[in-house]
Scaffold this motif. Structure first.
Motif: not given
Length: 540
Positions: A427-454
């Motif tokens: 779960g913490q690694r997925q939060r890091i992945g989310i933080a990385r996705a937000l780093a460049l201030d995007p307007s669109i996020i594509i989450a590909d099975e982002a919680v399926s293994a949790l």
């Protein structure tokens, strides 16, 4: 008749671990023909307890107290030689990830035959004949072709069926299934659960089923054990544990389950779309096309079109192979589409390249299914979060400050900056992945099975985090998932895909509660634990 009995089992962790024991004071019995489900979050000790039965504990982890008796005989402490006839012979195990559990360099038939060879059973021809019969018994289409295939040539559900065939080869008394359906789509999951239930009935074997999915538990369990931090906190019949839980931890796990009943219609959005996909196409070709290999053409995405509006979350759902992940990867240009347009702010990113594409990619970021494989294992979190910022010209000191802010935003401490991905939970690694996705201030996020293994509780936390971030940062999101219950929890609209095409689309409430197509209805019917969900809703 009691087949297996565990008494006062303690399993010690290596010195320096975050706690002393992987499992502590474990007591339970397993009767012939019974399905016992062991439920708990990652790190609860459920898999370690099962591995102790098989004598397959990791190096440095060892039982230090207690007893495990099978068929009246003490098996805890048996030598490797003494365990051989039991392991695979009378007690078998299905592992969570078949692609890593199967040998990638061996054909399926050879791997099943190896089970018989290891136990000195049957001759060469008999082993092949028995392997074919097993593949047919577990429902693999065209066993003659499957027996010659390598694991990567089979689907996820077919690989799991091969694992089940291997586990059943010597007709064991006990089958241990460790999260065997976690990453499977709902229809394949339903098939695997029915297969295990049918085999239990026809063979009279007992099953220990390890899972974090209470829907699965509700469908198959006779009895349930709930584990937390290495200890059993609750046990009893399936009805008692699921409908009348006594322990706060059990109630918390049940409350975290996403439910279809939470889905509802939203007002139709009327403003200009932030992303427009028109006629998207993607075809894959495999094989050499020569005498030695037949070319196979797969139309992964066929004429897919939709619009995403500002502040909206669209769920893309479907079985494995439906094309949903390929759509996401084509949009973000990890794959080049063969046709169609992807319009963002009026610009067609499907046909961009070089600096032009690089600039547009800032606005479009992706969260991947497996944060462990998508994060650089040799890079500290500080580098993972800052390299994109620095690449786009942000000074290093400013990038470091932004990285600390991102960690705080996703609920992690700034001290995480100097740690490596393997030092975090899933779960913490997925939060890091989310933080990385937000780093460049995007307007669109594509989450590909982002919680399926949790786990369900961690899954709920990540879904709540995504919903909160979407509101706070005014994000739009494409949420790709095979779990319709998750889609009901987070999405405004749903797109249903089958064989590369959109077969249905609409508001969450309409698609989930009044679907137009038989395919959507089949996905809904395959969701485990629906009777249990209705019982919970009535109880509330």
């Amino acid at each position: 008749m009691t087949l297996l009995s565990i008494r006062d089992l303690d399993i010690a962790l290596p010195v320096g671990a975050d706690r002393l024991y992987a499992a502590k004071h474990i007591n339970f019995d397993l009767a012939a023909g019974e399905i016992l489900c062991i439920v708990g979050e990652s790190g609860s000790g459920k898999s370690m307890s099962a591995n102790a039965i098989m004598g397959l504990l990791p190096q440095g982890v060892k039982p230090v107290n207690g007893s495990i008796t099978f068929d009246g005989k003490e098996i805890l402490g048996l030598s490797e030689r003494e365990m051989l006839p039991l392991r695979g012979g009378r007690i078998s195990m299905i592992f969570q990830e078949p692609l890593s559990a199967l040998n990638p360099l061996m054909r399926v038939g050879a791997q099943i035959a190896e089970v018989f060879e290891a136990h000195g059973a049957l001759n060469g021809a008999e082993r092949r004949e028995r392997a074919l019969k097993l593949l047919d018994e577990v429902g693999i289409p065209d066993p003659d072709a499957a027996i010659r295939a390598y694991p990567f040539q089979l689907s996820g559900g077919q690989r799991q069926r091969v694992m089940i065939a291997m586990a059943l080869a010597l007709e064991p008394d006990i089958l241990i299934a460790d999260e065997p359906t976690t990453a499977l789509d709902v229809t394949t999951q339903a098939q695997i659960l029915k297969l295990i239930e049918d085999l239990r009935k026809s063979r009279g074997m007992a099953v220990i089923f390890i899972t974090h999915d209470f829907g699965v538990v509700a469908d198959i369990a006779d009895r349930v054990i709930v584990m937390q931090k290495g200890e059993i906190v609750e046990s009893g019949s399936a009805d008692d544990v699921l409908l009348k839980p006594q322990h706060p931890y059990t109630r918390a796990l049940i409350d975290a389950i996403p439910r279809l009943t939470r889905g509802g219609d939203v007002e139709e959005v009327k403003h200009t779309p932030i992303l427009t996909v028109e006629g998207l196409q993607k075809t894959f070709s495999t094989g050499s096309g020569t005498l030695f290999g037949k070319r196979r053409v797969v139309k992964a995405v066929q004429d897919v079109s939709f619009e995403l509006y500002a502040g909206e979350t669209i769920g893309i759902v479907g079985e494995s192979g439906s094309g949903k992940s390929t759509v996401g990867r084509c949009i973000v240009r990890l794959l080049d589409p063969d046709g169609g347009r992807v319009l963002m702010d009026g610009a067609d990113i499907a046909h961009m390249s070089g600096a032009e594409l690089r600039d547009q990619r800032r606005k479009l970021q992706m969260i991947f299914q497996d944060p462990f494989s998508s994060l650089n294992p040799r890079a500290r979190v500080s580098r993972i979060l800052t390299e994109g910022l620095i690449a786009f010209g942000t000074p290093k000191a400013d990038a470091q400050t932004k990285a600390r802010e991102l960690l705080e935003l996703v609920g992690l401490d700034a001290s995480a900056m100097m740690r490596f991905p393997h030092e975090f939970s899933g779960g913490q690694r997925q939060r890091i992945g989310i933080a990385r996705a937000l780093a460049l201030d995007p307007s669109i996020i594509i989450a590909d099975e982002a919680v399926s293994a949790l786990d369900v509780s961690i899954q709920a936390q990540v879904l709540d985090l995504l919903a909160e971030l979407k509101e706070r940062l005014h994000l739009s999101m494409l949420f790709i998932t095979h779990d319709l219950r998750v889609a009901a929890r987070i999405c405004d609209r749903i797109i249903v895909m089958q064989k590369g095409r959109i077969v249905e689309a609409g508001p969450v409430g309409k698609v989930l509660h009044d679907p137009d197509t038989d395919y959507t209805r089949s996905l809904l019917d395959a969701i485990p634990g629906q009777d249990y969900e209705r019982a919970l809703a009535e109880a509330e």
